[in-house]
Structures are given as C-alpha cells and as structure tokens.
Design an enzyme around this catalytic site. Sequence first.
Site, PDB file in Angstrom:
ATOM      1  N   SER A  89       0.830  -1.044   0.100  1.00 47.44           N
ATOM      2  CA  SER A  89       0.097  -0.109  -0.106  1.00 47.44           C
ATOM      3  C   SER A  89       0.800   1.248   0.011  1.00 47.44           C
ATOM      4  O   SER A  89       2.241   1.098   0.577  1.00 47.44           O
ATOM      5  CB  SER A  89      -0.726  -0.101   1.327  1.00 47.44           C
ATOM      6  N   TYR A 113      -2.746  -0.998  10.409  1.00 48.80           N
ATOM      7  CA  TYR A 113      -2.625  -1.128   8.945  1.00 48.80           C
ATOM      8  C   TYR A 113      -1.237  -0.705   8.421  1.00 48.80           C
ATOM      9  O   TYR A 113      -0.619  -1.391   7.809  1.00 48.80           O
ATOM     10  CB  TYR A 113      -3.727  -0.688   8.165  1.00 48.80           C
TER      11      TYR A 113
HETATM   12  P1  NAD Z   1     -11.377  -6.337  -0.611  1.00 55.25           P
HETATM   13  O1  NAD Z   1     -11.979  -6.400   0.842  1.00 55.25           O
HETATM   14  O2  NAD Z   1     -12.001  -6.135  -1.812  1.00 55.25           O
HETATM   15  O3  NAD Z   1     -10.616  -7.891  -0.823  1.00 55.25           O
HETATM   16  C1  NAD Z   1      -9.981  -8.268   0.328  1.00 55.25           C
HETATM   17  C2  NAD Z   1      -9.656  -9.880  -0.161  1.00 55.25           C
HETATM   18  O4  NAD Z   1      -9.223 -10.288   1.176  1.00 55.25           O
HETATM   19  C3  NAD Z   1     -11.139 -10.660   0.109  1.00 55.25           C
HETATM   20  O5  NAD Z   1     -11.163 -11.508  -0.948  1.00 55.25           O
HETATM   21  C4  NAD Z   1     -11.505 -11.145   1.470  1.00 55.25           C
HETATM   22  O6  NAD Z   1     -12.271 -12.250   1.208  1.00 55.25           O
HETATM   23  C5  NAD Z   1      -9.978 -11.583   1.578  1.00 55.25           C
HETATM   24  N1  NAD Z   1      -9.779 -11.911   2.992  1.00 55.25           N
HETATM   25  C6  NAD Z   1     -10.009 -11.213   4.197  1.00 55.25           C
HETATM   26  N2  NAD Z   1      -9.537 -11.827   5.215  1.00 55.25           N
HETATM   27  C7  NAD Z   1      -9.013 -12.933   4.928  1.00 55.25           C
HETATM   28  C8  NAD Z   1      -8.519 -14.071   5.472  1.00 55.25           C
HETATM   29  N3  NAD Z   1      -8.491 -13.953   6.825  1.00 55.25           N
HETATM   30  N4  NAD Z   1      -7.986 -15.197   4.870  1.00 55.25           N
HETATM   31  C9  NAD Z   1      -8.262 -15.214   3.614  1.00 55.25           C
HETATM   32  N5  NAD Z   1      -8.780 -14.196   2.767  1.00 55.25           N
HETATM   33  C10 NAD Z   1      -9.406 -13.018   3.398  1.00 55.25           C
HETATM   34  O7  NAD Z   1     -10.145  -5.295  -0.486  1.00 55.25           O
HETATM   35  P2  NAD Z   1      -8.993  -4.908  -1.689  1.00 55.25           P
HETATM   36  O8  NAD Z   1      -9.034  -3.323  -1.459  1.00 55.25           O
HETATM   37  O9  NAD Z   1      -9.107  -5.421  -2.625  1.00 55.25           O
HETATM   38  O10 NAD Z   1      -7.770  -5.078  -0.896  1.00 55.25           O
HETATM   39  C11 NAD Z   1      -6.647  -6.125  -1.224  1.00 55.25           C
HETATM   40  C12 NAD Z   1      -5.437  -5.683  -0.598  1.00 55.25           C
HETATM   41  O11 NAD Z   1      -4.976  -4.396  -1.273  1.00 55.25           O
HETATM   42  C13 NAD Z   1      -5.338  -5.654   0.677  1.00 55.25           C
HETATM   43  O12 NAD Z   1      -3.961  -6.153   0.902  1.00 55.25           O
HETATM   44  C14 NAD Z   1      -5.404  -3.968   0.850  1.00 55.25           C
HETATM   45  O13 NAD Z   1      -4.614  -3.717   2.126  1.00 55.25           O
HETATM   46  C15 NAD Z   1      -4.383  -3.818  -0.488  1.00 55.25           C
HETATM   47  N6  NAD Z   1      -4.632  -2.220  -0.698  1.00 55.25           N
HETATM   48  C16 NAD Z   1      -6.011  -2.023  -1.192  1.00 55.25           C
HETATM   49  C17 NAD Z   1      -5.965  -0.648  -1.354  1.00 55.25           C
HETATM   50  C18 NAD Z   1      -7.482   0.163  -1.613  1.00 55.25           C
HETATM   51  O14 NAD Z   1      -7.206   1.520  -1.632  1.00 55.25           O
HETATM   52  N7  NAD Z   1      -8.498  -0.808  -1.774  1.00 55.25           N
HETATM   53  C19 NAD Z   1      -4.911   0.378  -1.434  1.00 55.25           C
HETATM   54  C20 NAD Z   1      -3.718  -0.209  -1.170  1.00 55.25           C
HETATM   55  C21 NAD Z   1      -3.740  -1.477  -0.754  1.00 55.25           C
END
Ligand code: NAD
Length: 260
Positions: free
Chosen positions: A142, A155
């Site tokens: 991130s 986080y």
């Molecule tokens: P999201 O909530 O759409 O997806 C998260 C995924 O992780 C889902 O498939 C969920 O089922 C899975 N998950 C959650 N807990 C779990 C567990 N204990 N075991 C297995 N799977 C689990 O979120 P996203 O925004 O797509 O985030 C994905 C990654 O990207 C994360 O690591 C997040 O920190 C990172 N990220 C997101 C953003 C953003 O703005 N959306 C920005 C930077 C980084």
Amino acid sequence: MSSNKVALITGSTSGIGLGIAKKFASHGMNIILNGFGEASAIEEIRAGIAKEHGVQVRYNGADISKPEEITTMIKTIEDEFGAIDVIVNNAGIQFVSPVEDFPMEKWNAILAINLSGSFHTIHCALPKMKEKAWGRIINIASAHALVASPYKSAYVAAKHGIAGLTKTVALETATFGITMNAICPGYVWTPLVEKQIPDTAKARGITEEQVINDVLLHSQPTKKFVTIEQVAALAYFLTTDDAASITGAMIPIDGGWTAQ
Ligand code: NAD
C-alpha cells in the site's frame, strides 16, 4: 510466456485480488483463488474465469490469519501442480480508530492477515520454488507501506512490515531466479475502501462525502481513484521475464500520493 504457470492469489474473491486473478488467467496462468464469501458466488467466479480463459481455476478457502491453514493450502496446491510459480500476497483487512481506542483483536487480526500471512505463504512455498529455480512473489502492500495516515496504526504498521519482508526475501532469493516485490497502491475503489468510510467520518468528525473528497482523493494529486485493472496490469508485468531484474522494490501506483 506465463502459460501453464500456477498462480496463488490470496484474498482473490473480491477487489484487487480478483482483478489480478482475471488478468493472470487472461495470460494463460492456472489460478488458485482464495478468500471469503458465499460458496455459490465464489463458485460462479471460479467457473466463470475457467470458462472465459480456458485455464484451470481452483478455490482454496484457507484463512490467511491461520498458519496451519496456509500450510495445508500450499501443500494441496503443490500436490496437484508441483511448485507454485507465482504468489500474490493480497488478502488484507482494514480498521480505522484512534490508537488509544484500537481494539486489541483488530490489531492482532490485521497483523496476522496483512503481515504474518505473507511470511507463512513464502515460508511454505519457497523450497519448491527454489527447486524449480523460477518464481515471482508479489506483495500487495500500500502507499501506507511508505507513508502513514492517522487512525490506521495496525494497517500502517503491517504494511511497513511488508516492506521489510519484501526487501529481505528479495535478497535471500536473488540468485534463485525468484523475484519478490511489493506493489504500493494508493486508494482503489473496492469494498475495503468503501467499508472504512463511515468509521473515518466518525474518527475525524466529518461527513462521508468529505472523507472521499477531502481525505481519500486529497492524498492523490490526480484526484482519481487508482483502478483495479491498473494494479492488475502492474502485477502481471512483474511476472514476466522483462521484469526479472526488478526485485526488492516497493513500487507505488498511487496517483502521485507518495511523491509529495
Ligand atoms: P477487498 O475487501 O475487496 O478484498 C479483500 C480480500 O481478502 C477478499 O477476497 C477477502 O475475502 C480476503 N480476506 C480477508 N480476510 C481474509 C482471511 N483471513 N483469509 C483469506 N482471505 C481473506 O479489499 P481490496 O481493497 O481488494 O484489498 C486487497 C489488498 O489490497 C489488501 O491487502 C489491501 O490492504 C491492499 N490495498 C488496497 C487499497 C485500496 O484502496 N483498496 C489500497 C492499497 C492497498
């Protein structure tokens, strides 16, 4: 060529992980989906990707906060496919609260899923990857692996930890044909971001619309959310032979956020 390669993407039932799974499948990789959700919805996703791209798609529901479930998942994949060629450590959760009110169970869960889970997948899968002398490990970190924001202590701590893990494993694997990098997205419109808006509004005493415009997009000079497809394209590039010399890198894709 990535055809016939096997890619495990944790947390790929939603958001960025699902986008990466679709992108990899479109380039001929066999896919292991992981993450939570309703069984019928996950099966629809699994079958849809397999049908559209003519690749093998499996689903493994391992809870990434539980090391023993990760060990079993990696073994199951290796038993079927041999080594895992590409691992994307993407599963992640968020919780927003002032540090003095931060619930201990949320701190523990965020550290377990967003940081330790990546250690465990690497720890289990690396021996076979090394035997094959080829591998790609991509951590979806991130912008918060590079800079902080208030009210996200767990986080930000976990994502900064991912930076250290990425650099260390990159050094340990550098002569084995394996690269390890971290992608550092700014805000991407996914359920993870959508869900944190009400708590951020509460923590800062502002409206939800102000959170979107004055907090989230305020960080990004482009004033646009990063798209899932843009993150997936970068992840795919890191799996190619053209990216073989990129390792140990923290790669921002954040609309200029961390340039400030
Ligand atoms: P999201 O909530 O759409 O997806 C998260 C995924 O992780 C889902 O498939 C969920 O089922 C899975 N998950 C959650 N807990 C779990 C567990 N204990 N075991 C297995 N799977 C689990 O979120 P996203 O925004 O797509 O985030 C994905 C990654 O990207 C994360 O690591 C997040 O920190 C990172 N990220 C997101 C953003 C953003 O703005 N959306 C920005 C930077 C980084």
